[in-house]
Design an enzyme around this catalytic site. Structure first.
Site, PDB file in Angstrom:
ATOM      1  N   LYS A 162      -9.401   5.192 -19.056  1.00 50.69           N
ATOM      2  CA  LYS A 162      -9.787   5.656 -20.386  1.00 50.69           C
ATOM      3  C   LYS A 162      -8.590   5.548 -21.340  1.00 50.69           C
ATOM      4  CE  LYS A 162     -13.396   6.438 -17.913  1.00 50.69           C
ATOM      5  NZ  LYS A 162     -13.775   7.709 -17.356  1.00 50.69           N
ATOM      6  N   ASP A 192      -8.347  17.801 -14.793  1.00 50.41           N
ATOM      7  CA  ASP A 192      -8.649  16.427 -15.183  1.00 50.41           C
ATOM      8  C   ASP A 192      -8.302  16.311 -16.669  1.00 50.41           C
ATOM      9  OD1 ASP A 192      -9.875  14.100 -16.097  1.00 50.41           O
ATOM     10  OD2 ASP A 192     -11.584  14.277 -14.726  1.00 50.41           O
ATOM     11  N   ARG A 215       0.841  -1.198   0.000  1.00 51.62           N
ATOM     12  CA  ARG A 215       0.000   0.000   0.000  1.00 51.62           C
ATOM     13  C   ARG A 215       0.880   1.252   0.000  1.00 51.62           C
ATOM     14  NH1 ARG A 215      -1.809   1.734   4.580  1.00 51.62           N
ATOM     15  NH2 ARG A 215      -2.447  -0.299   5.374  1.00 51.62           N
ATOM     16  N   TYR A 220     -17.585  15.372 -15.580  1.00 51.31           N
ATOM     17  CA  TYR A 220     -17.897  13.954 -15.436  1.00 51.31           C
ATOM     18  C   TYR A 220     -18.918  13.735 -14.314  1.00 51.31           C
ATOM     19  CZ  TYR A 220     -17.164   8.986 -14.591  1.00 51.31           C
ATOM     20  OH  TYR A 220     -17.357   7.649 -14.414  1.00 51.31           O
TER      21      TYR A 220
HETATM   22  C1  PLP Z   1     -14.188   8.208 -16.091  1.00 50.96           C
HETATM   23  C2  PLP Z   1     -13.812   9.563 -15.688  1.00 50.96           C
HETATM   24  C3  PLP Z   1     -13.513   9.855 -14.349  1.00 50.96           C
HETATM   25  C4  PLP Z   1     -13.634   8.831 -13.244  1.00 50.96           C
HETATM   26  O1  PLP Z   1     -12.666   7.827 -13.375  1.00 50.96           O
HETATM   27  P1  PLP Z   1     -12.885   6.305 -12.903  1.00 50.96           P
HETATM   28  O2  PLP Z   1     -11.609   5.652 -13.323  1.00 50.96           O
HETATM   29  O3  PLP Z   1     -14.089   5.772 -13.585  1.00 50.96           O
HETATM   30  O4  PLP Z   1     -13.056   6.357 -11.424  1.00 50.96           O
HETATM   31  C5  PLP Z   1     -13.116  11.145 -14.033  1.00 50.96           C
HETATM   32  N1  PLP Z   1     -13.035  12.099 -14.988  1.00 50.96           N
HETATM   33  C6  PLP Z   1     -13.312  11.851 -16.286  1.00 50.96           C
HETATM   34  C7  PLP Z   1     -13.203  12.946 -17.273  1.00 50.96           C
HETATM   35  C8  PLP Z   1     -13.720  10.575 -16.661  1.00 50.96           C
HETATM   36  O5  PLP Z   1     -14.032  10.351 -17.947  1.00 50.96           O
END
Ligand code: PLP
Length: 391
Positions: free
Chosen positions: A202, A177, A53, A105
């Site tokens: 993604k 993000d 961890r 999101y």
């Molecule tokens: C999918 C997504 C998230 C969240 O991520 P997870 O891996 O599903 O927890 C945050 N921001 C954006 C822009 C996303 O597309």
């Protein structure tokens, strides 16, 4: 990172980063180290790995690679993008305030409104296309600017450098993000942001086979706090999942180029479809593209001149595009934000933000463009005949 990679191009780094430090087996591929615990030389020895961890060789290889690709000094890998987000949120105290883009999101909005509000953190939402709106919404308790660019699902572009400049002046941290763009297309830290966040589920992973998240920062003090939150909360990425993301990174530049090529061709096609009302795509409508985005990426949305049921039928009428949430994989996906990715946002707020019932979002994959074009054309034909039959 080994020094001989420091001066190499992004594409070369993406392929060669991610070796486990100290691995002398000669392994070309990164090793997966599943051990949860590590032998120490004396009680209290923390000079090497101790417990997974805290630190793990495979995860650390990924964290170093991500930091380098994002032009940062410290990378942290989490069990999901939302776990990464939570490590940022845990920097806040009751009474603190966040200014966020309004088009973001759904899960991010959920964590803000249904979790962080319980701890006394408040949020204002602004139209990110107007960088000055961050300044107007900020107050003495504002600690973070929260930016997505391009935004989801309306692909608005935020002038990250302008927002970060306002933030720095007011001692506010800028979080970007960067899930949609990826560091191959834009590097927020170079534009003045303090924290870059990824849902590595993604584009970084890129194959719809892993859920993962990441943070990258430059500042040592901030890095120490985030590392503490990562360790203390425990949402770390597993060694195997770290390996999957590392494997994905190697082809990130190739994939982003093909995603971008395919999406540009689809936009050209959609512009000719009478049933299509508006198209949301970086740089659409002659708007300038700030942040020096190198490519448009693979995400686009559009509205269809049709009712809720017809639009739902449309997203169920493709065969190459798979009806599914998520994005950023090699396979093309189609999504109806109002009933899927953005269904957790209350209807009135969702509509007010322009995420209507007739909005369709595409995550354009890397298949042959001809098959993608035929697939969409066929789906439009199906709703056209269905609509005329009802009449
Ligand atoms: C999918 C997504 C998230 C969240 O991520 P997870 O891996 O599903 O927890 C945050 N921001 C954006 C822009 C996303 O597309």
């Amino acid at each position: 990172m080994s020094d001989d990679l420091a001066d190499k191009k992004f594409e070369t780094q993406a392929v060669h980063l991610g070796r486990v430090e100290g691995d002398e087996t000669g392994s070309v591929a990164t090793g997966i180290f599943p051990s949860s615990t590590y032998r120490v030389d004396y009680p209290g020895d923390e000079s090497g790995y101790v417990y997974s961890r805290w630190s793990n060789p495979t995860r650390q290889a990924l964290e170093t690679a991500l930091a380098t690709l994002e032009s940062g000094r410290h990378g942290y890998a989490f069990a999901s993008g939302l776990a990464a987000q939570n490590a940022v949120m845990n920097l806040l105290r009751p009474g603190d305030h966040v200014v966020s883009v309004d088009d973001l999101y759904g899960g991010t909005h959920r964590q803000f409104e249904h979790l962080m509000r319980n701890f006394g953190v408040t949020f204002s939402y602004v139209d990110g296309e107007d960088a000055g709106s961050f300044e107007k919404a900020a107050n003495d308790r504002t600690r973070l600017f929260w930016i997505e660019s391009p935004t989801n699902p309306l692909m608005k572009l935020v002038d990250i450098a302008a927002a970060a400049e306002i933030a720095t002046r007011r001692d506010i941290l800028t979080v970007v993000d960067n899930t949609f763009a990826t560091p191959f297309i834009q590097k927020p830290l170079d534009l003045g942001a303090d924290v870059v966040l990824h849902s590595a589920s993604k584009y970084l992973g890129g194959h719809c086979d892993v859920v993962a998240g990441a943070l990258v920062v430059n500042d040592d003090g901030l890095a120490e706090k985030i590392r503490f939150n990562q360790y203390a909360v425990g949402g770390t990425l597993s060694p195997f999942d770290s390996w999957l993301v590392l494997r994905g990174l190697k082809t990130l530049p190739l994939r982003m180029e093909r995603h971008s090529y395919n999406s540009m061709k689809l936009v050209e096609y959609l512009e000719t479809v009478p049933m299509v009302d508006r198209i949301f795509y970086p740089g659409q409508d002659g708007k300038p593209v700030p942040n020096k985005m190198k490519l448009p990426g693979g995400m686009l949305s559009f509205t269809i001149k049709a009712d809720f049921e017809t639009v739902r039928r449309f997203v169920m009428s493709t065969s190459v595009f798979i009806l599914a949430e998520s994005l950023g994989g090699v396979e093309s996906l189609i999504n109806h934000p109002a009933s899927m990715t953005h269904a957790s946002i209350p209807e009135d707020i969702r509509r007010a933000r322009g995420i209507g019932d007739n909005l369709v979002r595409l995550s354009v994959g890397i298949e042959h463009i001809d098959d993608l074009l035929i697939d969409l054309r066929t789906a439009f034909d199906k709703i056209r005949t269905a609509v005329s039959r009802e009449k």
